[in-house]
Every structure is written in C-alpha cells, then in structure tokens.
Enzyme design. Structure first.
Site, short mmCIF file in Angstrom:
data_model
loop_
_atom_site.label_atom_id
_atom_site.label_comp_id
_atom_site.label_asym_id
_atom_site.label_seq_id
_atom_site.Cartn_x
_atom_site.Cartn_y
_atom_site.Cartn_z
N ASP A 1 0.88 -1.17 0.00
CA ASP A 1 0.00 0.00 0.00
C ASP A 1 0.92 1.21 0.00
O ASP A 1 1.54 1.54 1.01
CB ASP A 1 -0.89 -0.02 1.25
CG ASP A 1 -1.65 1.29 1.44
OD1 ASP A 1 -1.63 2.15 0.53
OD2 ASP A 1 -2.27 1.47 2.51
N LYS B 1 3.24 11.64 -3.48
CA LYS B 1 2.30 10.84 -4.27
C LYS B 1 1.32 11.75 -5.01
O LYS B 1 0.80 11.39 -6.05
CB LYS B 1 1.54 9.88 -3.34
CG LYS B 1 0.53 8.97 -4.05
CD LYS B 1 -0.05 7.97 -3.08
CE LYS B 1 -1.24 7.23 -3.66
NZ LYS B 1 -1.79 6.27 -2.69
N GLU C 1 -7.13 0.60 -4.54
CA GLU C 1 -7.15 0.54 -3.08
C GLU C 1 -8.49 0.03 -2.52
O GLU C 1 -8.51 -0.84 -1.65
CB GLU C 1 -6.78 1.90 -2.49
CG GLU C 1 -5.29 2.21 -2.69
CD GLU C 1 -4.91 3.66 -2.44
OE1 GLU C 1 -5.76 4.42 -1.93
OE2 GLU C 1 -3.77 4.03 -2.76
N ASP D 1 -12.85 5.77 1.49
CA ASP D 1 -11.42 5.80 1.87
C ASP D 1 -10.93 7.24 1.97
O ASP D 1 -10.78 7.92 0.96
CB ASP D 1 -10.60 5.01 0.83
CG ASP D 1 -9.11 5.00 1.16
OD1 ASP D 1 -8.68 5.68 2.10
OD2 ASP D 1 -8.36 4.28 0.46
MG MG Z 1 -4.36 4.86 1.81
#
Ligand code: MG
Ligand code: ADP
Length: 566
Positions: A7, A69, A146, A169
């Site tokens: 992850d 990211k 994800e 999320d």
């Molecule tokens: Mg995450």
C-alpha cells in the site's frame, strides 16, 4: 523468491505478504507497520526513508520531502540537496525500503509486488506507480485499486449472494469512494469517484489555521520551525479529539508570548463543515454512476487513517442511516487486501481465487465538429468509452465527412469529462485519407479498445474501402522512455541508502535534534548534553554502552514529548 503486497500511501506505506496462516503485515526495522512516505538526504548524501526522514521535516525542511504521491505521473522535479528526483523515483525509494524490510523479515529475496493505487488515479498515474516499482527492482505483478484491496481484506468476496458495497477511503491526501458488486466470486467495480486533493491533512490544516485566526496570528508571523511545531500539535490535537470527552490542545511560544489554546469536539465539527460537505459530492456521483439506490448498499466500509475521526463516522452514519463497518484497522486494510491478492496470485490453495474486474476511470473519446446555425464548430468532445465502463472494453462509432470532396479526416484522441476537447487531455491523433465525395457520403468507423493494463488502441476503418489504420497509446505524455528508465535505475541504485541496522540510533539523533530546536533554556542544554554523550558512545562502537545510553535517551525524549512543553 517472494511476492508482496504494497500500500503505497500519500502519508504512510505498508507491506504485507501471504503466509501459511493467512495475510500478515511486515514491520519495518523500527517495529512499526506504518512507514511514513517521507524521504530525506543527510550530510553524507545518504538517503533516509520513513520515520527518521519524517523527524527531519522540521529540522531539515530543504532536504526532506513528503506527500509526493500527489505529483505521481507529472514531470515535477523535486530537489533534495544536490539531487533531483521525479515523484516516481521518490516513490521507488519508499518501495525499496519496504522491499528491504520484507526481505530481512522473510529471509528470502523479494522480486515481485502488487501495488495499490487510489481508484481515481488516471492512466499516467498508474503507469508512474508501476514504474516506481520497477525502479525499486521489482516486477509489478499488478496494480490494484485501493478500495478493491479493502473489499478483499474484509472478505467481501466470500459473501454468498449478490451484494453491493460502498468503500469510503479518506487517507492523508486523497479521498475515494467506490461501489463494488460481488456476485458468485466475481468482484466488479461498478463506479468510482473521488477527490485527489482532499484528505486527513486538510483537517490538520483546518485546526492549524483556526488556531492562528483565533490568536490573531498570521502565517507570515511564523518562522518555518514554529510553523512545523504548531502543525505537529494540530495533528496531535486532531487525534485527541477522537478520544472521548477530550479537548484538543495547542501550546507554543511565539516571540516570547505563550499561547495556550483549546479546541472542543463540537467546535471542530463546526469548522470542519465545509470539508465534510466536500465528501458528499463524490459519494453522490458514485451512487449515481453505479445506478443503484442507497438502500441497495449492503455494507459501508471505512478505510484510511482519517476515518478514525468521530466526525467522519457520524457523517457517514447520518448520511446512510446506519453504522459503517470498521472492525479492521482502517490504516491497514488496503495493505492486508494487497497481501491477500498476492496470495491469490501465488495460487495458494487456501484461498479461493476471485476474479477482479476494473473500470476505466475516465472517459475516452474523439474530437468532432458539431453543426451550428452557420456551419460546423470544431473542438467538441464525443465520448466513446465512458468513465466507469468495465474493462477490457471495445466500442465502435461511425462518423461522416463534413465538407464536399474532403480528402482527410483527423481523429483526435482525448481523455476527460469536458464537453470541449480543449479542456481534456490529448492522447494522440490519427489522420486518414478518404476518397473525395460529397459531404456526408464518406464515413469512418472509429473503434476504441481499452485493455486490462490500461492500454488504449484506436482503430479507424474507412467504410467505403475497408482500409484500416490504428494507433496504440501506451506511453503517456510525461513518462520516461525505456532507455531513460534503465539510466535512472542505475543512478538510483548508486544512491547511498542509510544502513538499516543503524536506523534506530539515527532516529534517536533526529528526534533529539528536533526536540532541541523545539525547546528553550535548561531543557535545551540537557538535550544537547545527552546528544553529545550518545554521539560519543556511537563513536566508541561499544555495543553495550550504545544500547544503554540509547535506552535512557529514548526515555528522556519520551518524557519531554509527553510534557508537550514546547
Ligand atoms: Mg491509503
Ligand atoms: P494514506 O493512505 O494517504 O497514506 P493513511 O490511511 O495512512 O493515509 O491516513 C493518514 C491520515 O490519517 C493522516 O492525515 C492522519 O493524520 C490521519 N489519522 C491517522 N490516525 C488518526 C486518528 N487516530 N485520528 C485522526 N486522524 C488520524
């Protein structure tokens, strides 16, 4: 040889693997499952990754970088000392560190990985992530969404009947909503929506700004160190507010004036309203695109560290009229799912393989001219594969010539959601010759094929002659060529990485330096003296002595951090 699940988060990254007893997280050298996605360079040009680098955000902000990211898939060059990195190269350093942790934990070489990305990542961002894995010396078996990983971790695929799930999320910097349907072990992503610029850090920023506003301070009043210090306390404050009956507190000294400030949960909820409202839109869009009724959702799953905030949980409960599922640690869910997926790839007999289907995250189409009162207007976007279409997919549409004796047709290939091509991203172009004929008599068939790896092929057939022409769009603008990858791989391998076995001591020093900068007076002198004692012990190379001093130093720092008297 082993396969791991990664992850790769904006804030934290984790690694998991499939063992005989099921999925397991792999701790880093400091014993934590969470490795902060932070990179720093020290005076010896050695690369520091994770918690040590995070400590240096305050003391060496010019030499440290976090949250890169956010820039994945762009050409943004990030300078660290004398080095320059692309976002995927920084990510590769995180992956390399996770790979090293996995190798020393498992005692075998790790050569392959499954890496998760936000469901809303576009093609370029996905490819940059894959490249990051390759730059870390791993073969990337698969890029997994994800939320799909989260669903797998919750064992949703073991449900018997047809079931619909919404995965919510909220990480450090990204927000994703996905609706998944599972039917007879086939997991289908029905829709995804999100906001790449909304996450838990925005809530920290909110507290930070509220503190300044309430104390009549401007951001320009703060030097970099004070700013980082308040920011860190805002983060602690955010977590405190999650523990029952507790106020969040911030205390600091600015220009010799002591500020002590409290924030209640009710007030936090009040100031957070605009952010909470921004969560609504992607949820509504995901539900609309999936063409289901909220009542048909069987479960709502919380993922991402920021969903630990009670105000998020109560927002979800109110919105859907029921409690969300959160029995797994929301920080760890995605990595666990990636680890299970790694098990499936290894065809472990203990787990039933499930079929995953993905969707194309954005609309793909072509440029057309549309008829207006006075003729034709160019620059309009004609969708061919709509967002959230299940892939692989192939769609065909017919277009006609618009002028008499037109000899060429230009097929512009675009991705995006805007009505006008100017606002979308151009992926490529095909120019085909057509036999001259009166307007509207000649036609072309345009076929778009999008495969499971996100590669788009566009094929144009001239209807009257049957002639075909095609283009494969694999390389996105802004990505490195194969030759460049090879070169960068060499350069990255040549970087000096700080030795793992010394990380713990290094962390103590970094923590001490940070505390030194945050404190004043006598405490400061004590820290300086303690650090010198520790450095002397390190120089003596006497392991017993180093251990002893490290232990007392770490206790001393803990006391200071608990007092929070910055
Ligand atoms: Mg995450
Ligand atoms: P990412 O996937 O972006 O790496 P994570 O899922 O690790 O992010 O979540 C990180 C975010 O979660 C950060 O903004 C952090 O402040 C927040 N967070 C973690 N634990 C808590 C908590 N107990 N209370 C509130 N926020 C938390």
């Amino acid at each position: 040889m082993a396969l791991i699940g990664i992850d790769l988060g904006t804030t934290n990254s984790l690694v998991a693997y499939w063992s005989e007893d099921g999925v397991k997280l792999i701790p880093n050298v400091l014993g934590s499952n969470l490795t902060p996605s932070v990179i720093s360079i020290d005076d010896n040009d050695e690369i520091l990754v994770g918690e040590v680098a995070k400590q240096r955000l305050l003391t060496h902000p010019q030499l440290t970088v976090a949250a890169f990211k956010r820039y994945m898939g762009t050409n943004k060059v990030i300078k660290l000392g004398k080095f320059e990195f692309l976002p995927e190269e920084l990510s590769s350093l995180i992956i390399r560190s996770l790979k090293n942790d996995a190798e020393s934990f498992l005692g075998v070489k790790v050569e392959e990985a499954i890496i998760s990305v936000p469901a809303y990542f576009n093609d370029t961002q996905r490819k940059a992530t894959k490249r990051a894995g390759e730059l870390a010396g791993l073969k990337v078996e698969r890029i997994i969404n994800e939320p799909t990983a989260a669903a797998i971790a919750y064992g949703l695929h073991q449900q018997k009947d047809e079931t619909n799930f919404l995965i919510f999320d909220l990480g450090g910097g990204t927000f994703d909503v996905s609706i998944l349907e599972i039917f007879e072990n086939v997991m289908e992503v029905k829709s995804i929506a999100g906001d790449n610029y909304l996450g838990g850090e925005d809530f920290t920023e909110l507290i930070f700004k509220h503190f300044l506003a309430e104390n009549n301070l401007a951001e320009t009043d703060l030097d970099e160190k004070t700013r980082s210090n308040i920011w860190k306390q805002a983060e602690v404050c955010k977590r405190q507010l999650g523990e029952s009956e507790k106020n969040g507190v911030i205390s600091c000294t600015i220009n010799d004036k002591l500020y002590e400030w409290k924030l209640s949960a009710a007030e936090f909820e009040n100031i957070a309203k605009p952010l909470i409202n921004r969560l609504r839109l992607p949820i509504e869009r995901a539900i609309r695109d999936a063409a289901i009724n909220p009542d048909q959702l069987d479960e709502i799953i919380l993922v991402g560290g920021a969903t630990k905030m009670p105000l998020i949980r109560s927002f979800i409960s109110k919105l859907f009229g029921r409690f969300p599922s959160c029995h797994l640690n929301p920080d760890e869910v995605v990595a666990l799912g990636a680890g299970i997926q790694a098990g499936m790839k290894q065809r472990d007999a203990a787990i039933k393989e499930i079929v995953l289907t993905d969707v194309c995250p954005y609309t793909l189409g072509t440029e057309v001219a549309v008829q207006t009162g006075s003729g034709y207007e160019k620059g309009h976007f004609h969708p061919i594969i709509e967002r959230n279409t299940i892939i692989p997919v192939s769609r065909i549409e017919r277009f006609y010539t618009i002028s008499d004796f037109q000899e060429q047709v230009r097929v512009g290939i675009y991705q995006g959601e805007s009505r006008l091509t100017d606002n979308n991203i151009k992926l490529g172009e095909l120019v085909v010759n057509v036999p001259p004929a009166p307007a509207g008599k000649e036609a072309i068939d345009v076929r778009y094929t999008y495969d499971i790896n996100g590669i788009l092929e566009v094929e144009v057939t001239i209807v009257s002659t049957g002639q075909k022409q095609s283009i494969v769009i694999e390389e996105n603008p802004g990505l490195m060529s194969e030759a460049e990858i090879k070169e960068r791989l060499k350069a990255l391998e040549a970087l000096k990485i700080h030795p793992r076995d010394k990380t713990e001591n290094r962390l103590l020093l970094a923590r001490g330096e940070r505390l030194y900068e945050e404190t004043l007076g006598e405490t400061r002198n004590q820290i300086a003296a303690a650090l010198i004692e520790f450095e002397n012990a390190l120089n003596s190379q006497d392991e017993k002595q180093i251990k002893k001093i490290a232990k007392s130093l770490s206790e001393f720092f803990e006391r200071l951090e608990n007092q929070q008297q910055f």
